[in-house]
Write an enzyme that holds these catalytic residues in place. Structure first.
Site, mmCIF file in Angstrom:
data_model
loop_
_atom_site.group_PDB
_atom_site.id
_atom_site.type_symbol
_atom_site.label_atom_id
_atom_site.label_comp_id
_atom_site.label_asym_id
_atom_site.label_seq_id
_atom_site.Cartn_x
_atom_site.Cartn_y
_atom_site.Cartn_z
ATOM 1 C CG PHE A 1 -62.478 36.176 8.450
ATOM 2 C CD1 PHE A 1 -63.625 36.932 8.621
ATOM 3 C CD2 PHE A 1 -61.353 36.797 7.905
ATOM 4 C CE1 PHE A 1 -63.664 38.264 8.255
ATOM 5 C CE2 PHE A 1 -61.384 38.131 7.530
ATOM 6 C CZ PHE A 1 -62.543 38.872 7.708
ATOM 7 C CB CYS B 1 -66.871 35.960 17.421
ATOM 8 S SG CYS B 1 -65.129 35.605 17.656
HETATM 9 N N1 LIG Z 1 -62.193 32.943 19.293
HETATM 10 C C1 LIG Z 1 -62.510 33.058 18.030
HETATM 11 O O1 LIG Z 1 -63.119 32.166 17.430
HETATM 12 C C2 LIG Z 1 -62.139 34.297 17.261
HETATM 13 C C3 LIG Z 1 -62.258 34.298 15.857
HETATM 14 C C4 LIG Z 1 -61.894 35.445 15.163
HETATM 15 C C5 LIG Z 1 -61.439 36.568 15.834
HETATM 16 N N2 LIG Z 1 -61.346 36.547 17.199
HETATM 17 C C6 LIG Z 1 -60.829 37.733 17.877
HETATM 18 O O2 LIG Z 1 -59.485 37.477 18.260
HETATM 19 C C7 LIG Z 1 -59.187 38.147 19.492
HETATM 20 C C8 LIG Z 1 -58.687 37.146 20.524
HETATM 21 O O3 LIG Z 1 -59.741 36.244 20.805
HETATM 22 P P1 LIG Z 1 -59.487 34.874 21.560
HETATM 23 O O4 LIG Z 1 -60.765 34.120 21.496
HETATM 24 O O5 LIG Z 1 -58.235 34.242 21.033
HETATM 25 O O6 LIG Z 1 -59.209 35.418 23.058
HETATM 26 P P2 LIG Z 1 -58.645 34.614 24.316
HETATM 27 O O7 LIG Z 1 -59.237 35.268 25.488
HETATM 28 O O8 LIG Z 1 -58.816 33.147 24.093
HETATM 29 O O9 LIG Z 1 -57.074 34.898 24.262
HETATM 30 C C9 LIG Z 1 -56.483 36.145 24.558
HETATM 31 C C10 LIG Z 1 -55.162 35.874 25.249
HETATM 32 O O10 LIG Z 1 -54.398 37.084 25.284
HETATM 33 C C11 LIG Z 1 -53.667 37.100 26.486
HETATM 34 N N3 LIG Z 1 -53.232 38.481 26.740
HETATM 35 C C12 LIG Z 1 -54.000 39.564 26.999
HETATM 36 N N4 LIG Z 1 -53.227 40.658 27.104
HETATM 37 C C13 LIG Z 1 -51.948 40.271 26.917
HETATM 38 C C14 LIG Z 1 -50.696 40.951 26.910
HETATM 39 N N5 LIG Z 1 -50.600 42.273 27.096
HETATM 40 N N6 LIG Z 1 -49.572 40.225 26.699
HETATM 41 C C15 LIG Z 1 -49.652 38.899 26.496
HETATM 42 N N7 LIG Z 1 -50.805 38.204 26.480
HETATM 43 C C16 LIG Z 1 -51.946 38.884 26.693
HETATM 44 C C17 LIG Z 1 -54.613 36.522 27.514
HETATM 45 O O11 LIG Z 1 -53.925 36.044 28.640
HETATM 46 C C18 LIG Z 1 -55.297 35.407 26.701
HETATM 47 O O12 LIG Z 1 -54.635 34.158 26.854
HETATM 48 C C19 LIG Z 1 -60.471 38.870 19.900
HETATM 49 O O13 LIG Z 1 -60.426 40.184 19.434
HETATM 50 C C20 LIG Z 1 -61.539 38.094 19.158
HETATM 51 O O14 LIG Z 1 -62.673 38.873 18.877
HETATM 52 C C21 LIG Z 1 -61.679 35.429 17.919
#
Ligand SMILES: NC(=O)c1ccc[n+]([C@@H]2O[C@H](COP(=O)([O-])OP(=O)(O)OC[C@H]3O[C@@H](n4cnc5c(N)ncnc54)[C@H](O)[C@@H]3O)[C@@H](O)[C@H]2O)c1
Length: 448
Positions: free
Chosen positions: A152, A263
C-alpha cells in the site's frame, strides 16, 4: 530471514531496502542489467526521498545485495517475494499477469528447499492460486507455501509508508505461511501495526477495493469542484467542511486534473474487469474511470479558456509533469494527455519538473524543458501548474509574472491563493474556486 525480492522497481526496491533495514538478509533481483548495475554503484534508478541513503546503510551493513541472477538468489531463501509489474493487458483492461507467471516459473526452477513465495504485486482474484499451481506443478518435490501480501506504499512517501503502514494485509492458508509473514514484519508488530490475516481472495480484493475507493474519493471532489465553479462556491471550503466529518476524513479531497499514476488507473480498470467477468459489475468504479478520463481532456479546455479559447501559437509553461510530487514516475500522468493536446492545438510548450525530465523527455516530444521555473515562464502567455511540487508553491509570483508576456495563471492544484496571484498581476484560474475569495483556503491551510 533470508529474503529474495524479485523485481527491483518502485515496490520491490523499497520493500527490499526496508526489509534489510528490519535486519533481514535481502537479495534484490531484477532482470534489467542496467538497473542492477546502477544499484551496485550505489545509485537508485528511481527518485524516492530517503531511498539512496537507506540503501547505502544496509549495503554497508552487509544485509542487502543486488543481482540479475535469480537462481542463486532464490536458492536458500526462506521467503521469495514477487514484486514485478502487473500493467494493463494491451487492448482490454485485465491485469497482465505474464511477468508474475514468468517469475513464478523461474522461482520454481531455482528453489532448493521449503519456501514461502509471497506475491506483493497487485494481482486479480485467483492469481495467487495460479502462482501456487505453477510452483507446485513444477516442484512436486518441495513444500511450497504461497501468501498474498499486497503493498500500500505511496510513491514519494514510500519508505515512511513501508516502515509505518496503517496495516499489513496477508492472505495465507496455512500457519506456516502466516508465521513466516509474522517473522518478516516483526519490527512492525512491535510498533503495534495491525497485521490482518485473510484468505488469498480477500487479500487480493482488499488492494483493489482500497485503490478504487481512493480513486472514487478524488473523482467525487473533482466533480464537486466543477459544480462549485458553476454555483459560485469554493471547493476548498466544501472539502474542508466535508473532511472535518470523521466519517469522511480530509484526505483525498483535493481537486485536480484527474488521478494518474502507476496504480489507480490500471487497478480500477482491472477491478471492473473482475466484476464483469463474474457478473457483479462495479458500475460506480466504471463511472469513476470514465469521469476521470474526461476530466484530463477537460483540463485542456480550461487552459484554452484562460487564453481566450485560442491555443495556436500561444506560449505555455507547464509546471509539474509527474503524476504527483516527490516521484519521477510518469505512468498515466495527466500531463501525458494534457501536454500533447496543447502541442497538437499549436501551442509552444515549455516544461519544468524537478524529477520528470529523465522519464518525460521521451514521452512528451515537441516540448522544451527548463530546469528553472522562471526560465520556463520567460515570454509565456500562460503558466499552467499540473503537479504541486514544493518548488512551485514558494515561487515569487510577481517575478514570475514579470518574466511572462501574458498574465494567465492556471493552477490545477489550487496551490496559490487567488488574491496573491491577483496582487502579482495575474488573471487566476483555479479548480472549483467559484467564489475565488481565498478566505476558506487560508483557514484550511492553518488547519492542516
Ligand atoms: N508503484 C507503486 O506505487 C505501487 C504501489 C503498490 C503496489 N504496486 C504494485 O507492485 C507491482 C510492481 O509495481 P512497480 O511500480 O514496482 O513496477 P516497476 O515496473 O517499477 O518494477 C517492476 C520490476 O520488475 C522487473 N521484472 C519483471 N519481471 C522480472 C523477472 N522475471 N525477474 C526479475 N525482475 C523482473 C522489471 O525489470 C522491473 O524493474 C505492481 O503489481 C504494482 O501494481 C505498485
Amino acid at each position: 530471514m533470508r529474503v529474495a525480492m524479485i523485481g527491483a522497481g518502485y515496490v520491490g526496491l523499497v520493500s527490499g531496502v526496508c526489509f534489510s533495514d528490519f535486519g533481514h538478509d535481502v537479495v534484490c533481483v531484477d532482470r534489467d542489467q542496467a538497473r542492477i548495475d546502477a544499484l551496485n554503484r550505489g545509485e537508485t534508478p528511481i527518485f524516492e526521498p530517503g531511498l539512496t541513503a537507506l540503501m547505502a546503510k544496509n549495503v554497508a551493513a552487509g544485509r542487502l545485495r543486488f543481482t540479475t541472477g535469480l537462481a542463486a538468489a532464490v536458492a536458500g531463501a526462506e521467503a521469495v517475494f514477487i514484486a514485478v509489474g502487473t500493467p494493463t493487458r494491451r487492448g482490454e483492461g485485465h491485469a497482465d499477469l505474464s511477468y508474475v507467471h514468468a517469475a513464478a516459473a523461474e522461482i520454481a526452477a531455482a528453489l532448493t528447499g521449503p519456501t514461502v513465495v509471497v506475491v506483493k504485486s497487485t494481482v486479480p482474484v485467483g492469481a495467487n492460486r495460479d502462482v501456487a499451481r505453477i510452483l507446485r506443478a513444477a516442484r512436486p518435490d518441495l513444500a511450497i507455501e504461497v501468501a498474498s501480501n499486497p503493498e500500500f506504499l505511496r510513491e514519494g512517501a514510500a519508505i515512511e509508508d513501508f516502515m509505518r503502514p496503517d496495516r499489513v494485509v496477508v492472505g495465507a492458508e496455512t500457519e506456516t505461511a502466516r508465521a513466516a509473514l509474522r517473522a518478516l514484519y516483526r519490527p512492525l508488530s512491535l510498533r503495534e501495526t495491525p497485521i490482518l490475516f485473510t484468505s488469498l481472495e480477500s487479500a487480493e480484493l482488499i488492494k483493489y477495493a482500497a485503490n478504487a475507493f481512493l480513486a472514487t474519493k478524488i473523482t467525487f471532489i473533482n466533480e464537486m469542484a466543477d459544480l462549485c465553479e458553476k454555483v459560485g462556491a469554493d471547493v476548498q471550503a466544501v472539502a474542508q467542511g466535508m473532511g472535518l466529518d470523521r466519517r469522511i476524513g480530509p484526505k483525498f479531497l483535493h481537486p485536480g486534473p484527474g488521478y494518474g499514476g502507476s496504480c489507480f488507473p490500471k487497478d480500477t480498470l482491472a477491478l471492473t474487469r473482475i466484476g464483469q467477468q463474474v457478473n457483479a459489475p462495479l458500475r460506480l468504479v466504471e463511472t469513476v474511470i470514465a469521469v476521470n478520463e474526461a476530466r484530463k481532456r477537460a483540463m485542456v479546455d480550461k487552459i484554452a479558456a484562460a487564453l481566450g479559447d485560442h491555443l495556436s501559437g500561444r506560449r505555455i509553461a507547464v509546471f509539474g509533469v509527474t503524476f504527483k510530487p516527490d516521484t519521477d514516475d510518469m505512468r498515466e500522468a495527466p500531463a501525458l494527455t494534457i501536454v500533447p493536446a496543447l502541442i497538437g492545438a499549436g501551442a509552444h510548450v515549455t516544461l519544468c519538473d524537478p524529477e520528470g525530465a529523465r522519464e518525460g523527455a521521451g514521452l512528451l516530444p515537441g516540448a522544451v524543458w527548463e530546469a528553472d521555473p522562471y526560465a520556463a515562464a520567460a515570454g509565456a502567455d500562460a503558466v499552467a501548474l499540473l503537479t504541486e511540487w514544493n518548488m512551485f508553491r514558494g515561487l515569487d509570483l510577481a517575478r514570475l509574472r514579470r518574466a511572462m508576456a501574458g498574465d494567465a495563471l492556471i493552477d490545477l492544484r489550487n496551490v496559490w491563493r487567488p488574491e496573491d496571484a491577483a496582487a502579482a498581476g495575474f488573471v487566476y484560474t483555479g479548480v472549483g474556486r467559484g467564489d475565488a475569495s481565498g478566505a476558506a483556503t487560508q483557514d484550511m491551510t492553518r488547519a492542516q
